[in-house]
Motif scaffolding. Structure first.
Motif, PDB file in Angstrom:
ATOM      1  N   ALA A   1       0.821  -1.227  -0.031  1.00  0.00           N
ATOM      2  CA  ALA A   1      -0.061   0.060  -0.015  1.00  0.00           C
ATOM      3  C   ALA A   1       0.809   1.155   0.040  1.00  0.00           C
ATOM      4  O   ALA A   1       0.634   2.215  -0.664  1.00  0.00           O
ATOM      5  CB  ALA A   1      -0.967   0.093   1.135  1.00  0.00           C
ATOM      6  N   MET A   2       1.798   1.202   0.784  1.00  0.00           N
ATOM      7  CA  MET A   2       2.665   2.231   0.885  1.00  0.00           C
ATOM      8  C   MET A   2       3.494   2.532  -0.444  1.00  0.00           C
ATOM      9  O   MET A   2       3.644   3.724  -1.077  1.00  0.00           O
ATOM     10  CB  MET A   2       3.918   2.356   1.990  1.00  0.00           C
ATOM     11  CG  MET A   2       3.539   2.600   3.268  1.00  0.00           C
ATOM     12  SD  MET A   2       4.119   1.777   4.508  1.00  0.00           S
ATOM     13  CE  MET A   2       5.739   2.272   4.916  1.00  0.00           C
ATOM     14  N   LYS A   3       3.832   1.260  -1.160  1.00  0.00           N
ATOM     15  CA  LYS A   3       4.443   1.614  -2.443  1.00  0.00           C
ATOM     16  C   LYS A   3       3.451   2.040  -3.454  1.00  0.00           C
ATOM     17  O   LYS A   3       3.916   3.051  -4.170  1.00  0.00           O
ATOM     18  CB  LYS A   3       5.020   0.256  -2.866  1.00  0.00           C
ATOM     19  CG  LYS A   3       6.298   0.360  -3.768  1.00  0.00           C
ATOM     20  CD  LYS A   3       6.996  -1.157  -3.771  1.00  0.00           C
ATOM     21  CE  LYS A   3       8.128  -1.370  -4.444  1.00  0.00           C
ATOM     22  NZ  LYS A   3       8.560  -2.507  -4.455  1.00  0.00           N
ATOM     23  N   GLU A   4       2.433   1.709  -3.296  1.00  0.00           N
ATOM     24  CA  GLU A   4       1.603   1.815  -4.577  1.00  0.00           C
ATOM     25  C   GLU A   4       0.682   3.480  -4.442  1.00  0.00           C
ATOM     26  O   GLU A   4       0.234   3.904  -5.543  1.00  0.00           O
ATOM     27  CB  GLU A   4       0.273   0.959  -4.825  1.00  0.00           C
ATOM     28  CG  GLU A   4       0.960  -0.437  -5.178  1.00  0.00           C
ATOM     29  CD  GLU A   4      -0.137  -1.517  -5.463  1.00  0.00           C
ATOM     30  OE1 GLU A   4      -1.218  -1.324  -5.072  1.00  0.00           O
ATOM     31  OE2 GLU A   4       0.319  -2.570  -6.131  1.00  0.00           O
ATOM     32  N   SER A   5       0.649   3.798  -2.969  1.00  0.00           N
ATOM     33  CA  SER A   5      -0.217   5.017  -3.020  1.00  0.00           C
ATOM     34  C   SER A   5       0.721   5.968  -3.492  1.00  0.00           C
ATOM     35  O   SER A   5       0.049   7.254  -3.651  1.00  0.00           O
ATOM     36  CB  SER A   5      -0.316   5.086  -1.492  1.00  0.00           C
ATOM     37  OG  SER A   5       1.081   5.248  -0.624  1.00  0.00           O
ATOM     38  N   GLY A   6       2.031   6.047  -3.914  1.00  0.00           N
ATOM     39  CA  GLY A   6       2.797   7.119  -4.429  1.00  0.00           C
ATOM     40  C   GLY A   6       3.118   8.216  -3.325  1.00  0.00           C
ATOM     41  O   GLY A   6       3.604   9.201  -3.826  1.00  0.00           O
ATOM     42  N   ILE A   7       3.094   7.887  -2.162  1.00  0.00           N
ATOM     43  CA  ILE A   7       3.678   8.952  -1.143  1.00  0.00           C
ATOM     44  C   ILE A   7       5.237   8.683  -1.397  1.00  0.00           C
ATOM     45  O   ILE A   7       5.678   7.882  -1.612  1.00  0.00           O
ATOM     46  CB  ILE A   7       3.056   8.535   0.188  1.00  0.00           C
ATOM     47  CG1 ILE A   7       3.370   7.227   0.758  1.00  0.00           C
ATOM     48  CG2 ILE A   7       1.766   8.817   0.350  1.00  0.00           C
ATOM     49  CD1 ILE A   7       3.368   6.698   2.034  1.00  0.00           C
TER      50      ILE A   7
ATOM     51  N   THR B   1       5.491  18.389  10.225  1.00  0.00           N
ATOM     52  CA  THR B   1       4.432  18.182   9.711  1.00  0.00           C
ATOM     53  C   THR B   1       4.410  17.399   8.065  1.00  0.00           C
ATOM     54  O   THR B   1       3.426  16.984   7.550  1.00  0.00           O
ATOM     55  CB  THR B   1       3.388  19.219   9.470  1.00  0.00           C
ATOM     56  OG1 THR B   1       4.104  20.146   8.995  1.00  0.00           O
ATOM     57  CG2 THR B   1       2.895  19.527  10.869  1.00  0.00           C
ATOM     58  N   ASP B   2       5.534  17.477   7.410  1.00  0.00           N
ATOM     59  CA  ASP B   2       5.749  16.963   6.052  1.00  0.00           C
ATOM     60  C   ASP B   2       5.721  15.519   6.136  1.00  0.00           C
ATOM     61  O   ASP B   2       5.539  14.726   4.909  1.00  0.00           O
ATOM     62  CB  ASP B   2       7.020  17.516   5.545  1.00  0.00           C
ATOM     63  CG  ASP B   2       7.115  18.933   5.034  1.00  0.00           C
ATOM     64  OD1 ASP B   2       5.790  19.457   5.057  1.00  0.00           O
ATOM     65  OD2 ASP B   2       8.028  19.508   4.956  1.00  0.00           O
ATOM     66  N   LEU B   3       6.125  14.947   7.336  1.00  0.00           N
ATOM     67  CA  LEU B   3       6.283  13.379   7.174  1.00  0.00           C
ATOM     68  C   LEU B   3       4.900  12.409   7.216  1.00  0.00           C
ATOM     69  O   LEU B   3       3.810  13.209   7.758  1.00  0.00           O
ATOM     70  CB  LEU B   3       6.903  12.973   8.542  1.00  0.00           C
ATOM     71  CG  LEU B   3       8.383  13.526   8.782  1.00  0.00           C
ATOM     72  CD1 LEU B   3       8.688  12.920  10.206  1.00  0.00           C
ATOM     73  CD2 LEU B   3       9.315  12.660   7.817  1.00  0.00           C
ATOM     74  N   ASN B   4       4.861  11.379   6.478  1.00  0.00           N
ATOM     75  CA  ASN B   4       3.850  10.461   6.572  1.00  0.00           C
ATOM     76  C   ASN B   4       4.305   9.554   7.628  1.00  0.00           C
ATOM     77  O   ASN B   4       5.043   8.790   7.554  1.00  0.00           O
ATOM     78  CB  ASN B   4       3.620   9.768   5.377  1.00  0.00           C
ATOM     79  CG  ASN B   4       3.465  10.751   4.086  1.00  0.00           C
ATOM     80  OD1 ASN B   4       2.766  11.602   4.302  1.00  0.00           O
ATOM     81  ND2 ASN B   4       4.455  10.452   3.126  1.00  0.00           N
ATOM     82  N   VAL B   5       3.377   9.539   8.798  1.00  0.00           N
ATOM     83  CA  VAL B   5       3.683   8.737   9.920  1.00  0.00           C
ATOM     84  C   VAL B   5       2.626   7.511   9.640  1.00  0.00           C
ATOM     85  O   VAL B   5       1.447   7.705   9.889  1.00  0.00           O
ATOM     86  CB  VAL B   5       3.423   9.517  11.169  1.00  0.00           C
ATOM     87  CG1 VAL B   5       4.240   8.469  12.168  1.00  0.00           C
ATOM     88  CG2 VAL B   5       4.487  10.730  10.819  1.00  0.00           C
ATOM     89  N   VAL B   6       3.354   6.110   9.786  1.00  0.00           N
ATOM     90  CA  VAL B   6       2.408   5.063  10.011  1.00  0.00           C
ATOM     91  C   VAL B   6       2.866   4.452  11.191  1.00  0.00           C
ATOM     92  O   VAL B   6       3.866   3.944  11.411  1.00  0.00           O
ATOM     93  CB  VAL B   6       2.659   4.308   8.697  1.00  0.00           C
ATOM     94  CG1 VAL B   6       1.965   2.942   8.843  1.00  0.00           C
ATOM     95  CG2 VAL B   6       2.758   4.892   7.241  1.00  0.00           C
ATOM     96  N   VAL B   7       1.884   4.068  11.904  1.00  0.00           N
ATOM     97  CA  VAL B   7       2.122   3.308  13.251  1.00  0.00           C
ATOM     98  C   VAL B   7       1.603   1.866  12.884  1.00  0.00           C
ATOM     99  O   VAL B   7       0.357   1.528  12.345  1.00  0.00           O
ATOM    100  CB  VAL B   7       1.130   3.898  14.423  1.00  0.00           C
ATOM    101  CG1 VAL B   7       1.506   3.019  15.603  1.00  0.00           C
ATOM    102  CG2 VAL B   7       1.480   5.212  14.431  1.00  0.00           C
TER     103      VAL B   7
END
Lengths: 288, 91
Positions: A45-51, A96-102
């Motif tokens: 999901a992280m790879k395909e979402s393009g983030i 705030t630019d970070l995408n944080v995944v827990v």
């Protein structure tokens, strides 16, 4: 011999290897453990979402699923027990630019870290929480957890669990999460889509993943890993937008899966800026 | 998985052929890929890997439709499929 037959050969690298610390693979998770599937869905999901993966951080707490942060080849943080969300919140506030995944387990996020979870959901901090729910404390030997279903056997409840488990999506909804979904590891494709949606959602997103724990939970409840997955197949009811009160985990009557809440609202940093940083944005003030 | 009925345009649909790649040393023999492959392409092999598990083996290589389900459900990052034409273009 057909083309396909000729081409079957032993492979050495996997398409997800660029996101994995391959020197640590094979991982410690038991044969048949669902965390690996949840983890690979999360990576896909992280790879395909393009983030921007350079600006993506994975945070884990303690427990089997807490090892996730150690296997991902991104910036990652293996935090103290139950405190994955406070670390993630701090990271998001600082940058705030970070995408944080827990990425953590049910015991970590809802037993010891339950308080942090509800307050992060209330504040609507812009993080994505993937909770692997394997119904017990797997790493410490299979004790009853806050999510163990009623009458399930664990090391601390040999006669069956007398208590009712948490309904995690209801808790997340009540606390104010703006995206709530639940899937099992068998529904890996829907799970991947849900994590992608959760990553795109501005605000607190919560995805619960029901996962088999064959060694500590399954063995004591006479379930082989494949039996657990067949249970997920036979007893799950897919019902998007179901009301969160219907979502208790009771395999007798069926467990509802789907996306239940997708209702974006202003996230914590936006609300903070609007309330406390007025003087830094004079052009907005005059416009209003 | 058996279809309930054959779709009306089944003959016009170009079904892709996938080639399954297995990283045998990573496999822990959970059997999820074998059990849940929609085309039942895989089976347990007789051989052991270094850790003493039986990794899967492709029994019907021409049936794989490159759906990637084995790749997504494998907890061990040990199996994936690639479309046959792509495979030939960059082997």
């Amino acid at each position: 011999m057909t083309i396909a037959q000729e081409a079957i050969r032993e492979a050495t690298s996997h398409p997800l290897d660029d996101l994995l610390r391959t020197e640590r693979i094979p991982h410690i998770w038991c044969p048949g453990c669902g965390i690996g599937t949840a983890f690979s869905s999360c990576l896909i999901a992280m790879k395909e979402s393009g983030i921007d993966l350079e600006k993506t951080v994975m945070v884990s707490g303690i427990g089997c699923s807490g090892r996730g942060a150690g296997y991902v080849k991104l910036d990652s943080y293996h935090t103290t027990h139950g405190r994955a969300i406070p670390f993630a919140t701090g990271m998001k506030l600082a940058n705030t630019d970070l995408n944080v995944v827990v990425f953590s387990g049910d015991g970590d996020l809802f037993a010891i870290g339950g308080n942090h979870f509800i307050h992060a959901a209330r504040r609507n901090v812009d993080i994505t929480v993937v909770c692997v729910n394997n119904f017990n404390y797997g790493m410490t030997g299979g004790q009853a957890a806050a999510t163990t279903p009623h009458l399930a056997k664990t090391t601390t409840t040999p006669l069956g669990n007398p208590e009712s488990p948490f309904n995690l999506p209801l808790l997340a909804y009540a606390a104010g999460a703006s995206y709530v979904a639940r899937w099992t590891t068998l529904h890996a494709r829907d799970l991947t889509t849900a994590i992608q949606e959760a990553l795109a959602n501005p605000g607190f997103s919560f995805v619960e993943v029901l996962a088999p724990c064959p060694i500590n939970y399954g063995r004591r409840n006479k379930e082989k890993p494949l039996d657990t997955l067949r249970l997920f197949q036979d007893k799950s009811i897919i019902k998007n937008n179901a009301h969160p009160t219907e979502l208790d985990v009771d395999w007798e009557k069926g467990v509802v899966l789907g996306t239940f809440v997708n209702n974006p609202r202003p996230c914590s940093t936006d609300m903070y800026d609007k309330t406390c940083r007025l003087e830094e944005k004079p052009e907005k003030k005059t416009a209003a | 998985m058996a279809l309930w009925r054959v779709p009306l345009d089944a003959e016009q649909i170009d079904v892709t052929l996938g080639i399954v790649h297995i990283i045998k040393e990573r496999c822990k023999g959970c059997g999820y890929c074998i059990e849940f492959c929609p085309k039942e392409v895989l089976e347990f092999s007789k051989e052991f890997n270094q850790k003493g598990y039986h990794p899967p083996r492709v029994k019907k290589p021409d049936d794989c439709v490159n759906c990637h389900y084995c790749e997504i459900i494998c907890p061990e990052f040990a199996i994936y499929s690639i479309e046959a034409e792509q495979e030939q273009a960059n082997p």
